[in-house]
Design a protein around this motif. Structure first.
Motif, PDB file in Angstrom:
ATOM      1  N   GLY A  40       0.624  -1.016  -0.092  1.00 54.95           N
ATOM      2  CA  GLY A  40       0.021   0.161   0.136  1.00 54.95           C
ATOM      3  C   GLY A  40       0.863   1.311   0.097  1.00 54.95           C
ATOM      4  N   GLU A  41       1.965   1.180   0.742  1.00 54.08           N
ATOM      5  CA  GLU A  41       2.567   2.490   0.723  1.00 54.08           C
ATOM      6  C   GLU A  41       4.043   2.642  -0.139  1.00 54.08           C
ATOM      7  OE1 GLU A  41       4.412   2.729   4.958  1.00 54.08           O
ATOM      8  OE2 GLU A  41       2.301   2.369   5.665  1.00 54.08           O
ATOM      9  N   ARG A  42       4.314   1.690  -0.692  1.00 55.66           N
ATOM     10  CA  ARG A  42       5.362   1.680  -1.558  1.00 55.66           C
ATOM     11  C   ARG A  42       4.849   1.596  -3.124  1.00 55.66           C
ATOM     12  NH1 ARG A  42      10.857   0.313  -1.264  1.00 55.66           N
ATOM     13  NH2 ARG A  42      11.907  -0.149  -3.301  1.00 55.66           N
ATOM     14  N   LEU A  43       3.907   0.864  -3.446  1.00 55.19           N
ATOM     15  CA  LEU A  43       3.374   0.622  -4.799  1.00 55.19           C
ATOM     16  C   LEU A  43       2.073   1.305  -4.942  1.00 55.19           C
ATOM     17  CD1 LEU A  43       4.369  -3.019  -5.612  1.00 55.19           C
ATOM     18  CD2 LEU A  43       5.681  -0.865  -6.085  1.00 55.19           C
ATOM     19  N   ASN A  44       1.277   1.784  -3.669  1.00 57.49           N
ATOM     20  CA  ASN A  44      -0.025   2.129  -3.785  1.00 57.49           C
ATOM     21  C   ASN A  44      -0.857   0.878  -4.117  1.00 57.49           C
ATOM     22  OD1 ASN A  44      -2.137   3.821  -3.390  1.00 57.49           O
ATOM     23  ND2 ASN A  44      -2.058   4.753  -5.489  1.00 57.49           N
ATOM     24  N   LEU A  45      -0.629  -0.280  -4.004  1.00 58.38           N
ATOM     25  CA  LEU A  45      -1.472  -1.408  -4.522  1.00 58.38           C
ATOM     26  C   LEU A  45      -2.156  -1.950  -3.433  1.00 58.38           C
ATOM     27  CD1 LEU A  45      -2.136  -3.864  -6.387  1.00 58.38           C
ATOM     28  CD2 LEU A  45       0.100  -4.961  -5.543  1.00 58.38           C
ATOM     29  N   PRO A  46      -3.554  -1.972  -3.464  1.00 57.68           N
ATOM     30  CA  PRO A  46      -4.303  -2.681  -2.420  1.00 57.68           C
ATOM     31  C   PRO A  46      -4.150  -4.106  -2.500  1.00 57.68           C
ATOM     32  CG  PRO A  46      -5.776  -1.226  -3.880  1.00 57.68           C
ATOM     33  CD  PRO A  46      -4.336  -1.370  -4.603  1.00 57.68           C
ATOM     34  N   LEU A  47      -3.636  -4.489  -1.193  1.00 51.73           N
ATOM     35  CA  LEU A  47      -3.218  -5.926  -1.113  1.00 51.73           C
ATOM     36  C   LEU A  47      -3.604  -6.478   0.363  1.00 51.73           C
ATOM     37  CD1 LEU A  47      -0.068  -7.977  -2.175  1.00 51.73           C
ATOM     38  CD2 LEU A  47      -0.817  -7.988   0.339  1.00 51.73           C
ATOM     39  N   ALA A  48      -4.343  -7.492   0.608  1.00 53.27           N
ATOM     40  CA  ALA A  48      -4.721  -7.740   1.975  1.00 53.27           C
ATOM     41  C   ALA A  48      -4.367  -9.276   1.920  1.00 53.27           C
ATOM     42  CB  ALA A  48      -6.291  -7.428   2.260  1.00 53.27           C
ATOM     43  N   VAL A  49      -3.860  -9.985   3.152  1.00 52.08           N
ATOM     44  CA  VAL A  49      -3.689 -11.190   3.315  1.00 52.08           C
ATOM     45  C   VAL A  49      -4.741 -11.899   3.695  1.00 52.08           C
ATOM     46  CG1 VAL A  49      -2.233 -12.978   4.283  1.00 52.08           C
ATOM     47  CG2 VAL A  49      -1.141 -10.887   3.351  1.00 52.08           C
ATOM     48  N   ILE A  50      -5.327 -12.807   3.173  1.00 55.84           N
ATOM     49  CA  ILE A  50      -6.685 -13.482   3.522  1.00 55.84           C
ATOM     50  C   ILE A  50      -6.556 -14.860   3.889  1.00 55.84           C
ATOM     51  CG2 ILE A  50      -8.295 -11.954   2.191  1.00 55.84           C
ATOM     52  CD1 ILE A  50      -8.445 -14.352   0.272  1.00 55.84           C
ATOM     53  N   GLY A  51      -5.347 -15.193   3.806  1.00 58.54           N
ATOM     54  CA  GLY A  51      -4.913 -16.537   4.252  1.00 58.54           C
ATOM     55  C   GLY A  51      -3.469 -16.778   4.652  1.00 58.54           C
ATOM     56  N   ALA A  52      -3.134 -17.697   5.438  1.00 55.42           N
ATOM     57  CA  ALA A  52      -1.757 -17.686   5.902  1.00 55.42           C
ATOM     58  C   ALA A  52      -1.317 -19.000   6.564  1.00 55.42           C
ATOM     59  CB  ALA A  52      -1.238 -16.631   6.593  1.00 55.42           C
ATOM     60  N   LYS A  53      -0.419 -19.655   6.000  1.00 54.60           N
ATOM     61  CA  LYS A  53       0.017 -21.080   6.561  1.00 54.60           C
ATOM     62  C   LYS A  53       1.366 -21.116   6.816  1.00 54.60           C
ATOM     63  CE  LYS A  53      -0.616 -24.697   4.058  1.00 54.60           C
ATOM     64  NZ  LYS A  53      -1.367 -25.617   3.417  1.00 54.60           N
ATOM     65  N   GLN A  54       1.911 -21.526   7.840  1.00 55.49           N
ATOM     66  CA  GLN A  54       3.474 -22.040   8.009  1.00 55.49           C
ATOM     67  C   GLN A  54       3.718 -23.282   8.213  1.00 55.49           C
ATOM     68  OE1 GLN A  54       4.920 -19.621  11.437  1.00 55.49           O
ATOM     69  NE2 GLN A  54       6.902 -20.783  11.447  1.00 55.49           N
ATOM     70  N   ALA A  55       4.814 -23.897   7.839  1.00 55.25           N
ATOM     71  CA  ALA A  55       5.209 -25.169   7.865  1.00 55.25           C
ATOM     72  C   ALA A  55       6.603 -25.374   7.952  1.00 55.25           C
ATOM     73  CB  ALA A  55       4.524 -25.965   6.637  1.00 55.25           C
ATOM     74  N   ASP A  56       7.150 -26.355   8.222  1.00 52.16           N
ATOM     75  CA  ASP A  56       8.527 -26.855   8.327  1.00 52.16           C
ATOM     76  C   ASP A  56       8.920 -27.838   7.301  1.00 52.16           C
ATOM     77  OD1 ASP A  56       9.275 -24.971  10.617  1.00 52.16           O
ATOM     78  OD2 ASP A  56       9.046 -26.510  11.834  1.00 52.16           O
ATOM     79  N   ARG A  57       9.910 -27.445   6.384  1.00 51.95           N
ATOM     80  CA  ARG A  57      10.147 -28.558   5.432  1.00 51.95           C
ATOM     81  C   ARG A  57      11.654 -28.727   5.179  1.00 51.95           C
ATOM     82  NH1 ARG A  57       5.506 -29.081   5.562  1.00 51.95           N
ATOM     83  NH2 ARG A  57       3.942 -28.632   3.979  1.00 51.95           N
ATOM     84  N   ALA A  58      12.184 -29.926   4.970  1.00 52.30           N
ATOM     85  CA  ALA A  58      13.596 -30.270   4.838  1.00 52.30           C
ATOM     86  C   ALA A  58      13.797 -29.792   3.361  1.00 52.30           C
ATOM     87  CB  ALA A  58      13.635 -31.782   4.841  1.00 52.30           C
ATOM     88  N   GLN A  59      14.961 -29.640   3.252  1.00 50.32           N
ATOM     89  CA  GLN A  59      15.403 -29.178   1.774  1.00 50.32           C
ATOM     90  C   GLN A  59      14.964 -30.089   0.873  1.00 50.32           C
ATOM     91  OE1 GLN A  59      17.827 -30.222  -0.569  1.00 50.32           O
ATOM     92  NE2 GLN A  59      18.245 -28.535  -1.755  1.00 50.32           N
ATOM     93  N   ALA A  60      14.888 -31.534   0.818  1.00 55.43           N
ATOM     94  CA  ALA A  60      14.575 -32.145  -0.083  1.00 55.43           C
ATOM     95  C   ALA A  60      12.847 -32.239  -0.266  1.00 55.43           C
ATOM     96  CB  ALA A  60      14.888 -33.739   0.361  1.00 55.43           C
TER      97      ALA A  60
END
Length: 364
Positions: A40-60
């Motif tokens: 919003g502040e840098r690009l004047n692009l309306p962006l909203a995060v409506i979903g988020a998920k975090q996980a741990d993954r091995a490199q493989a």
């Protein structure tokens, strides 16, 4: 419309699922706020995060998480190489905002990504990570700090080869672009910070008193040997409580001080100091003159000038190691004026030093 609302609700509920475990969610919340504010502040692009998920993954396991047809960006930082992956809807919205000033309502046309797309999208990711650093706990800040855009990966295989850490934290963000015109996907891949070195962890554990506190109460046991003798077995078998051993030939001024291993540590003189039994050590070197107070406190034992004969008692006094040295060198290592002690006087002095009553008349 109902289907779209249900999908959005499902994505929000997925925030607390997956492989998050007991890891704090502060980084995930910080990324949601960081991307929304940076867009919003840098690009004047309306962006909203409506979903988020975090996980741990091995490199493989990263290849199964990322998509081949996304824009693949590589970032370098103190913890290693990180990655940011954006789908076509996100890239098109970022490019359109910076070129025509708004997000087109029509779906973007399928196309390949270029380095120009990467240069226009990378500053948004960098700004979002910088903003997220100020929103997380101090313990999580090193994992987000210092990442800068490095290059664009031509394909997914090249990106996976550049990610060389053992494990990564993967943050999947579902974003709404242009006030609901489009939905896109952003995936941030950060290397898992190494575990702190055990040597650097300061444990607040009560380890007891320090050395300077316990040195005054440590018990150092030393044995003082006044006399060495041999006894016939018949005489030894008749000894009982209350029997007296004549210490004829003993030298209180040549008392050996033995360690717990029965090795001689020093030679000293028996005496008293402050009403307690004491031993003055290192009698073989010149001693500094004592002041009046110390001289009054230490009562040393002075030997007599007569050696008794032990032939009648059946006792054999062992040779003093110092006597062997003296006989071989011709010089007394301790004191040229030292002499042997009279048996009766020796018994009386030892009894006095030990706090015992002297032998009574007629006592054997």
């Amino acid at each position: 419309m109902a289907h779209t609302a249900g999908a959005a609700l499902a994505r929000k509920l997925s925030l607390g699922q997956g492989d998050l475990g007991d890891r704090p969610r502060s980084i995930l919340r910080a990324l949601r706020l960081g991307f929304a504010r940076a867009a919003g502040e840098r690009l004047n692009l309306p962006l909203a995060v409506i979903g988020a998920k975090q996980a741990d993954r091995a490199q493989a396991g990263l290849a199964a998480t990322l998509a081949e047809d996304w824009l693949l960006l590589k970032f370098t930082g103190p913890e290693g190489v990180a990655a940011a992956c954006l789908d076509l809807n996100c890239v098109s919205a970022i490019v359109q905002t910076q070129t025509i000033g708004e997000v087109a309502p029509d779906p973007p046309t399928e196309r390949g990504f270029t380095d120009t797309d990467a240069v226009m999208a990378a500053p948004l990711v960098e700004d979002a990570l910088r903003r997220a650093v100020g929103l997380v706990d101090a313990a999580d800040q090193p994992g987000l700090t210092g990442y800068e855009y490095a290059s664009r990966a031509a394909d997914l295989r090249g990106l996976i080869l550049s990610l060389v850490a053992d494990s990564y934290r993967v943050f999947d963000l579902t974003v709404e672009l242009g006030g609901g015109l489009h939905q896109g996907q952003i995936t941030i891949v950060l290397p898992d910070p190494p575990a702190p070195d055990e040597a650097e962890i300061e444990l607040d554990v009560d380890t007891g008193p320090r050395l300077e506190q316990s040195s005054g109460v440590v018990r150092a046991e030393l044995n003082a040997v006044v006399c060495r003798m041999r006894l016939p077995l018949a005489h030894l078998s008749t000894l009982e409580v209350g029997s007296l051993l004549p210490l004829t030939g003993a030298r209180l001024d040549r008392t050996e001080v033995l360690t717990i291993e029965r090795t001689r540590a020093s030679v000293g003189r028996l005496g008293q100091s402050g009403g307690m039994r004491a031993v003055r050590l290192n009698e073989n070197v010149p001693l500094p003159a004592l002041d009046a107070l110390e001289s009054a406190e230490f009562i040393e034992s002075r030997p007599a000038n007569v050696r008794g004969d032990m032939a009648d008692t059946g006792l054999d006094v062992l040779s003093d190691p110092l006597d062997l040295v003296a006989s071989s060198t011709g010089v007394d290592p301790l004191d040229d004026d030292l002499s042997l002690v009279e048996p009766d006087r020796m018994v009386a002095e030892i009894s006095q030093l030990a706090g015992l009553d002297g032998p009574k008349d007629g006592e054997v």
